[in-house]
Design an enzyme around this catalytic site. Sequence first.
Site, short mmCIF file in Angstrom:
data_model
loop_
_atom_site.label_atom_id
_atom_site.label_comp_id
_atom_site.label_asym_id
_atom_site.label_seq_id
_atom_site.Cartn_x
_atom_site.Cartn_y
_atom_site.Cartn_z
N GLU A 190 37.80 0.83 -20.19
CA GLU A 190 39.16 0.98 -20.20
C GLU A 190 39.81 0.45 -21.61
O GLU A 190 39.19 -0.31 -22.24
CB GLU A 190 39.82 -0.04 -19.01
CG GLU A 190 39.50 0.30 -17.70
CD GLU A 190 40.12 -0.36 -16.59
OE1 GLU A 190 41.50 -0.86 -16.92
OE2 GLU A 190 39.58 -0.77 -15.49
N ASN A 240 25.88 -3.01 -16.97
CA ASN A 240 26.88 -3.79 -16.71
C ASN A 240 26.48 -5.28 -16.56
O ASN A 240 27.15 -6.32 -17.04
CB ASN A 240 27.82 -3.35 -15.61
CG ASN A 240 28.70 -2.46 -15.96
OD1 ASN A 240 28.79 -1.89 -17.28
ND2 ASN A 240 29.70 -1.91 -15.05
N CYS A 252 35.28 -3.78 -13.25
CA CYS A 252 33.91 -3.31 -13.25
C CYS A 252 32.68 -4.55 -13.04
O CYS A 252 31.96 -4.65 -12.20
CB CYS A 252 33.65 -2.34 -14.58
SG CYS A 252 34.85 -1.27 -14.26
C1 UGA Z 1 32.94 -2.26 -18.88
C2 UGA Z 1 31.56 -1.71 -19.66
O1 UGA Z 1 31.90 -2.17 -20.97
C3 UGA Z 1 31.86 -0.15 -19.66
O2 UGA Z 1 30.79 0.49 -20.16
C4 UGA Z 1 31.43 0.29 -18.21
O3 UGA Z 1 31.77 1.70 -17.99
C5 UGA Z 1 32.84 -0.18 -17.55
O4 UGA Z 1 32.90 -1.86 -17.55
C6 UGA Z 1 32.72 0.17 -15.94
O5 UGA Z 1 31.65 -0.04 -15.26
O6 UGA Z 1 33.39 1.31 -15.44
P1 UGA Z 1 35.53 -2.55 -19.10
O7 UGA Z 1 35.55 -3.17 -17.82
O8 UGA Z 1 36.67 -1.46 -19.53
O9 UGA Z 1 34.17 -1.89 -19.47
O10 UGA Z 1 35.77 -3.70 -20.06
P2 UGA Z 1 34.99 -4.54 -21.26
O11 UGA Z 1 35.33 -4.06 -22.58
O12 UGA Z 1 33.48 -4.23 -21.05
O13 UGA Z 1 35.43 -5.94 -20.89
C7 UGA Z 1 34.88 -6.64 -19.66
C8 UGA Z 1 35.27 -8.02 -19.62
O14 UGA Z 1 34.44 -8.81 -20.59
C9 UGA Z 1 36.70 -8.19 -20.34
O15 UGA Z 1 37.29 -9.37 -19.32
C10 UGA Z 1 36.55 -8.84 -21.64
O16 UGA Z 1 37.46 -9.83 -21.93
C11 UGA Z 1 35.28 -9.44 -21.37
N1 UGA Z 1 34.35 -9.83 -22.70
C12 UGA Z 1 33.76 -8.72 -23.12
C13 UGA Z 1 34.08 -11.11 -23.07
O17 UGA Z 1 34.55 -12.35 -22.29
N2 UGA Z 1 33.34 -11.38 -24.05
C14 UGA Z 1 32.84 -10.25 -24.71
O18 UGA Z 1 32.28 -10.54 -25.92
C15 UGA Z 1 33.20 -9.22 -24.21
#
Ligand code: UGA
Length: 438
Positions: A153, A206, A258
């Site tokens: 997203e 994921n 997700c």
């Molecule tokens: C995630 C995956 O990254 C995508 O590849 C996947 O397609 C998507 O889920 C899905 O299944 O549809 P998204 O949910 O958009 O994407 O968000 P991310 O950018 O991955 O972040 C997810 C969460 O992890 C956020 O709350 C973010 O703050 C947290 N996060 C991320 C951390 O706490 N630390 C990090 O180092 C990275």
Amino acid sequence: MQILIVGLGYVGSVAAAGLAYAGHEVIGTEIDREKLEGYINGTLPIYEPGLDDLIKQGVSEERLKFQHISEIERITAPVVMICVGTPSRPDGAADISQVKKVISWVRERVTAPTTLVMKSTVPPGTGKKLISDYLGESTGKISYVSNPEFLREGQAVKDWFNPDRIVLGGYDNKAIELVKSLYDNIDAPFVITDVTSAELIKYAANAFLATRISFINEIANLCDYLDADIQDVAQGIGLDPRIGSSFLKAGIGYGGSCFPKDVRALDFLAMVNGHEFELLRSVINVNNKQPVLAVQKLRRELGTLNNKRISLLGLAFKPGTDDLREAPALKIIRLLQDEGARVQAYDPVANKKAAVSLGLDEGITFCSTIWDALHGAEAAIIATEWEEFIELDWEKAKEKMAEPYLILDGRNCLSPNVMQELGFKYLGMGRRAKLKNF
Ligand code: UGA
């Protein structure tokens, strides 16, 4: 090629716009009239950078159309993409009822051979069962290809055109070749496999990313005990190419539509298949613990949270989106409310949505500016690392706040040294508490 896309969430809408851009004739359909109207009028129901222009282009070049699901009587498109939601059931399993409804709907209307492309995230084993239950030999017209989506997203359009890989799972080579050809304009390696393996790739990806986050969060929690600094530790391990530096940002945990749902669903799937996926349970537990730890830190510093004014900065589950689903900020708000705190919340884009989802409770005010949110607050929690907070004039912010000027940086996005020099009491998640003084 004609493509019918069912479900216009952020996967379906980006796929529709991206495939229209590639020259295909796309119809996007939805059950939710209000959402559909948004696409037709150009007032998109989701916040996704670059999507509005791409949709406008597709519509003006007449390759992209939107139609309500009730208006579609016959399906002749050779490809039907399913992009509907698979939310969590209370027991943690993925609810695939919308997927099943769409398949029945397609089956009743299809008048020419078609290939169903499953982009919805469905638990491993689902496709095989759908094929045997719904698409048996008797129909003979419908092939099935699993094509999981890895869009993030906030970066979904960019990710659509630059994917790391395209995964296709199926048992029918002709159908796989057909789906492969949809991506002729995209330069990415293909992983071609069976349906169940394709489904598992999505969940494993994921779950692995969520595991990295919970792992680094546990190291950060240990840093708090040892007075070590997680930023330095993450940098030090991330430089090892076998580990890599991405997804090592410690904080108050992962949220969104997700990771939480998919990790729970994989755990549930393992359990019903007789396998205790202990690692995944720990990943979930650590993620549930992080917001609680953040509130404990505040309580430790302030003595009690009862009647304390706490500024909560950032509501969306990550910056660049107004999505609040499973946002750690919301969990923190509820914990603060339980302890009688007066929460002054602010988010650059998600304020309105949050007010709707949390309701106008007594203990919470949604502020239209960050300055209102900071006004008179003894403490501020950063729950989403928006640029606005990183770039803020913190000197001015301190003038708005009240003693003891506590900052709890739940995303480790500020410099502890700078904040302490400005006179704040700074706490991070695993950040060294004192100024560097070796
Ligand atoms: C995630 C995956 O990254 C995508 O590849 C996947 O397609 C998507 O889920 C899905 O299944 O549809 P998204 O949910 O958009 O994407 O968000 P991310 O950018 O991955 O972040 C997810 C969460 O992890 C956020 O709350 C973010 O703050 C947290 N996060 C991320 C951390 O706490 N630390 C990090 O180092 C990275």
